[in-house]
Design an enzyme around this catalytic site. Structure first.
Site, PDB file in Angstrom:
ATOM      1  N   LEU A  61       0.811  -1.213   0.000  1.00 22.75           N
ATOM      2  CA  LEU A  61       0.000   0.000   0.000  1.00 22.75           C
ATOM      3  C   LEU A  61       0.846   1.264   0.000  1.00 22.75           C
ATOM      4  O   LEU A  61       0.441   2.297  -0.521  1.00 22.75           O
ATOM      5  CB  LEU A  61      -0.937   0.017   1.215  1.00 22.75           C
ATOM      6  CG  LEU A  61      -2.038  -1.052   1.247  1.00 22.75           C
ATOM      7  CD1 LEU A  61      -2.795  -0.993   2.558  1.00 22.75           C
ATOM      8  CD2 LEU A  61      -2.995  -0.856   0.076  1.00 22.75           C
ATOM      9  N   GLY A  62       2.007   1.204   0.610  1.00 20.38           N
ATOM     10  CA  GLY A  62       2.855   2.388   0.673  1.00 20.38           C
ATOM     11  C   GLY A  62       4.075   2.118   1.522  1.00 20.38           C
ATOM     12  O   GLY A  62       4.140   1.124   2.256  1.00 20.38           O
ATOM     13  N   GLY A 100       7.609   4.229   3.624  1.00 17.51           N
ATOM     14  CA  GLY A 100       8.309   5.431   4.050  1.00 17.51           C
ATOM     15  C   GLY A 100       9.637   5.037   4.638  1.00 17.51           C
ATOM     16  O   GLY A 100      10.116   3.906   4.491  1.00 17.51           O
ATOM     17  N   GLY A 101      10.245   5.974   5.348  1.00 23.92           N
ATOM     18  CA  GLY A 101      11.562   5.711   5.903  1.00 23.92           C
ATOM     19  C   GLY A 101      11.556   4.763   7.076  1.00 23.92           C
ATOM     20  O   GLY A 101      12.576   4.162   7.409  1.00 23.92           O
ATOM     21  N   MET A 102      10.395   4.603   7.729  1.00 28.02           N
ATOM     22  CA  MET A 102      10.328   3.778   8.927  1.00 28.02           C
ATOM     23  C   MET A 102       9.671   2.424   8.696  1.00 28.02           C
ATOM     24  O   MET A 102       9.928   1.486   9.456  1.00 28.02           O
ATOM     25  CB  MET A 102       9.575   4.521  10.036  1.00 28.02           C
ATOM     26  CG  MET A 102      10.252   5.789  10.512  1.00 28.02           C
ATOM     27  SD  MET A 102       9.344   6.588  11.853  1.00 28.02           S
ATOM     28  CE  MET A 102       9.550   5.373  13.163  1.00 28.02           C
ATOM     29  N   LYS A 125       1.595  -3.246   8.902  1.00 22.25           N
ATOM     30  CA  LYS A 125       2.722  -2.312   8.893  1.00 22.25           C
ATOM     31  C   LYS A 125       3.950  -3.028   9.437  1.00 22.25           C
ATOM     32  O   LYS A 125       3.969  -3.460  10.592  1.00 22.25           O
ATOM     33  CB  LYS A 125       2.401  -1.081   9.740  1.00 22.25           C
ATOM     34  CG  LYS A 125       3.502  -0.037   9.751  1.00 22.25           C
ATOM     35  CD  LYS A 125       3.043   1.208  10.514  1.00 22.25           C
ATOM     36  CE  LYS A 125       4.081   2.305  10.454  1.00 22.25           C
ATOM     37  NZ  LYS A 125       3.618   3.537  11.124  1.00 22.25           N
ATOM     38  N   VAL A 155       3.776  -0.596   4.453  1.00 23.70           N
ATOM     39  CA  VAL A 155       2.411  -1.005   4.777  1.00 23.70           C
ATOM     40  C   VAL A 155       1.874  -1.869   3.638  1.00 23.70           C
ATOM     41  O   VAL A 155       1.971  -1.497   2.466  1.00 23.70           O
ATOM     42  CB  VAL A 155       1.499   0.214   5.003  1.00 23.70           C
ATOM     43  CG1 VAL A 155       0.081  -0.242   5.353  1.00 23.70           C
ATOM     44  CG2 VAL A 155       2.054   1.096   6.117  1.00 23.70           C
ATOM     45  N   ASP A 181       2.975  13.091  14.802  1.00 23.11           N
ATOM     46  CA  ASP A 181       3.102  13.203  13.345  1.00 23.11           C
ATOM     47  C   ASP A 181       1.734  13.412  12.709  1.00 23.11           C
ATOM     48  O   ASP A 181       1.361  12.739  11.745  1.00 23.11           O
ATOM     49  CB  ASP A 181       3.774  11.960  12.770  1.00 23.11           C
ATOM     50  CG  ASP A 181       4.327  12.196  11.355  1.00 23.11           C
ATOM     51  OD1 ASP A 181       4.580  13.368  11.007  1.00 23.11           O
ATOM     52  OD2 ASP A 181       4.499  11.224  10.612  1.00 23.11           O
TER      53      ASP A 181
END
Length: 661
Positions: free
Chosen positions: A17-18, A20-22, A40, A25, A133
């Site tokens: 789904l996506g 990022g840096g951490m 996640k 997902v 965030d």
């Protein structure tokens, strides 16, 4: 990290789904229950950190205990194959960040979303958790029978208030100097590394409120460092200065929600949302503000604030200054600056991006300011296209077959020369640089390899553009017909196309459509970006249309033979007028000799004139030229706005010119 069809912690991976840096997902199916979930999985470097793992387990339990209809529920947290993970409810909708790509929201819808998110935040605060965030990308919107529902998600860097005395966990900066949070929405105390409390999230929610009402972030800047500094030092931005239909009472509510001193800030998220609702009810006309009005009201100053935007009479001095803030923020930014320079030497701001094209230009000022050339950068022979991000501008040179990077701070070429066979156009997005050449779409990730990924299935591509979801390519069929191709970067496949007029020269995305100009027929075609179907017949524009741009709520086209800049109002397009010689939705103004490129940003429309080596600057409302023609290198072939400047690819002189207003 995980491939579709594999099993992980009792779940079957369906798709990604996506990322990022951490974390990454995934869309998954719980095998035992046959239920769809979101999974996640944290990055290995975090999963293998004992301190982080302990904190993750502790705070995951807290986050899972939040029971509120506006918070995405967490079902389980654990560790599998050495990787930490969370399973959550899958929300079949779109995040607020993607929604805002289409412009600001109306007052009623903004109020409803802010109220729901605020309620979710207060539920987290009630159990001792600070989100840290809050941003549009972490607000999911889903259509339900009861109406639109907003969900707050991603407590991945949340902070337990019970640990507020622990220096190691409450710092906004980690030991490596990485800021936990997103620059556009971070409270000053978070940047400074001071203890956090619910008012930290209130500040971020106020930043989100500014964006949903105006369509722009509170402190637009060409630099992450400048944005962080602005949060702690700049005047508080005024929404009514961006959209005059917003009452000044909204300015006061926002100034309090974004007060630099937490003690002067609105104490709770729900109170902020309630005050904002009351202020909006006091005079704003519902509906999205026109894009032109948004861009015509405020410009980032040197500190990232808005010019003439300080509401002294509304918020008082406490909202604008905090003792010691400059010293603490300065120390934090010194660490960030080192990391920023190192990152810019490789790929600038595009690595790790969320799929948003960066070269969209800055918000406009109250009046267009005349531009001037401030730098000329030597590049490889024959630059034909340029695309600018926040930290890096990319240029492709056809005669030298290379892709080069320019550091936007120093205006110097950086990094290696990346080989490209006969490049034609370049765009930035999805953590990559995209180039089309004779028959392919290329994806460069220079931090990984100098060799690009090569995607076939194209015949004779001429231009490439990127929006938040897709990569778009203008392509010529073997028999001469034209088409627009939609490329899905996540799955790296072509997932649709639409027929357009022959010889599609350039394309741009905006206002819900992909706009394509045909040089052969002198036409403009609009393609629905979701259904990938053409809307109406091609619109006759000129004799030889060479470029197209979307901005300020209009579509802008250059005609190379007639020396004309055309302006099209998308909302006024009437199919019955398309065949008319002078349709009312098209306006025009003469430009210089042989215009080739057009872009929109920094409050103006900019046109390159290849035969005379100039850039003409136009006021987007009056269509009058601003100042005198700006002399750049010989035969400017293309241009783009970004990092507070206009960048031109000067083909004959093998230079890139930097223009600043």
């Amino acid at each position: 990290m995980l491939s579709p069809g594999t099993e992980f912690a009792g779940h079957r991976i369906e798709s990604e789904l996506g990322r990022g840096g951490m974390a990454v997902v995934y869309l998954v199916t719980h095998i035992a229950l046959e239920r769809t979930r979101a999974l996640k999985v944290l990055a290995p470097r975090l999963s293998h950190d004992p301190d982080f793992a302990a904190r993750f387990r502790r705070e995951s339990r807290l986050a899972a205990s939040i029971e509120h209809p506006s918070v995405v529920p967490i079902y389980h947290a654990g560790e599998e194959d050495g990787l930490l993970y969370l399973t959550m409810r899958y929300v079949a909708g779109v995040d607020l960040g993607r929604m805002l790509a289409e412009g600001p929201l109306g007052a009623a819808r903004s109020t409803e979303i802010l109220t729901q998110v605020a309620a979710g935040l207060d539920a987290a605060h009630a159990i001792g958790l600070v989100h840290r965030d809050v941003k549009p990308a972490n607000v999911l919107l889903e259509d339900t029978r009861a109406g639109e529902r907003a969900y707050l998600t991603d407590f991945g860097i949340s902070k337990a208030l019970a640990d507020s005395d622990s220096d190691s966990d409450t710092r906004g900066l980690t030991a490596t100097g990485a800021v936990l949070g997103t620059a556009d929405y971070m409270a000053p105390e978070q940047i400074d590394g001071l203890p956090l409390d619910p008012r930290t999230d209130v500040y971020a929610l106020a930043c989100v409120a500014f964006e949903v009402l105006t369509g722009q972030v509170p402190f637009p800047s060409h630099s992450r460092t400048a944005t962080l500094a602005a949060h702690g030092t700049a005047p508080r931005p005024r929404p009514s200065a961006v959209d005059s239909r917003l009452p000044e009472t909204v300015d006061a509510v926002l100034a309090r929600g974004m007060a630099i001193d937490p003690g002067a800030r609105t104490p709770s998220a729900t109170q902020f949302a309630r005050e904002m609702e009351e202020a909006l009810a006091g005079g704003v006309v519902d509906g999205s503000a026109p894009t032109a009005a948004i861009h015509a009201a405020g410009v980032a100053d040197g500190a990232g604030g808005l010019r003439d935007a300080r509401p002294e009479a509304l918020a008082g001095e406490d909202a604008g200054r905090r003792p010691g803030g400059r010293r603490l923020i300065g120390a934090a930014l010194a660490v960030l600056a080192v990391a920023a320079v190192a990152a810019a030497l490789v790929l600038g701001d595009v690595i790790g991006s969320d799929g948003e094209s960066s070269g969209t230009g800055e918000p406009a000022g109250e009046a267009a300011r005349e531009g001037e050339v401030v730098a000329s950068v030597d590049v490889a022979r024959g630059p034909v296209a340029v695309s600018s991000g926040r930290d890096t501008t990319w240029v492709v040179s056809r005669n030298a077959d290379v892709l080069r990077a320019i550091d936007t701070e120093t205006s110097e070429s950086v990094g290696p020369r990346l080989a490209v066979d006969h490049p034609r156009s370049v765009a930035v997005g999805f953590g990559s640089v995209w180039v089309v050449n004779r028959d392919s779409l290329l994806r460069f990730s220079p931090e990984e390899s100098r060799e690009p990924q090569v995607f076939e299935g194209f015949n004779d591509p001429s231009d490439v553009a990127v929006d938040r979801d897709y990569v778009w390519v203008a392509d010529r069929e073997p028999e001469g017909a034209g088409r627009v191709v939609r490329f899905e970067p996540e799955f790296e496949t072509i997932d649709g196309e639409a027929a357009v007029d022959p010889d599609p020269r350039a394309l741009a995305v905006g206002e819900g459509f992909v706009w394509v100009v045909s040089s052969q027929n002198g036409t403009l075609t609009r393609v629905d970006r979701e259904s990938i179907t053409t809307r109406d017949r091609p619109i006759p524009i000129g004799k030889q249309t060479t470029d197209v741009a979307v901005g300020m709520g209009r579509v802008w086209i250059t005609d190379n033979l007639d020396g004309i800049l055309y302006r099209v109002d998308p909302e006024q397009i009437d199919p019955a007028e398309i065949a008319l010689a002078d349709p009312t939705f098209v306006q025009s103004v003469p430009t210089g000799l042989r215009p080739r490129g057009v872009t929109v940003g920094l409050g103006s429309v900019w046109v390159t004139n290849s035969q005379e080596g100039t850039v003409w600057q136009f006021d987007p409302e009056s269509l009058e030229r601003v100042g005198e023609p700006i002399e750049v290198g010989g035969d400017p072939a293309d241009l783009d706005t970004g990092s507070g400047a206009v960048w031109t690819a000067d083909y004959a002189d093998s230079t890139v010119s930097r223009i600043e207003p």
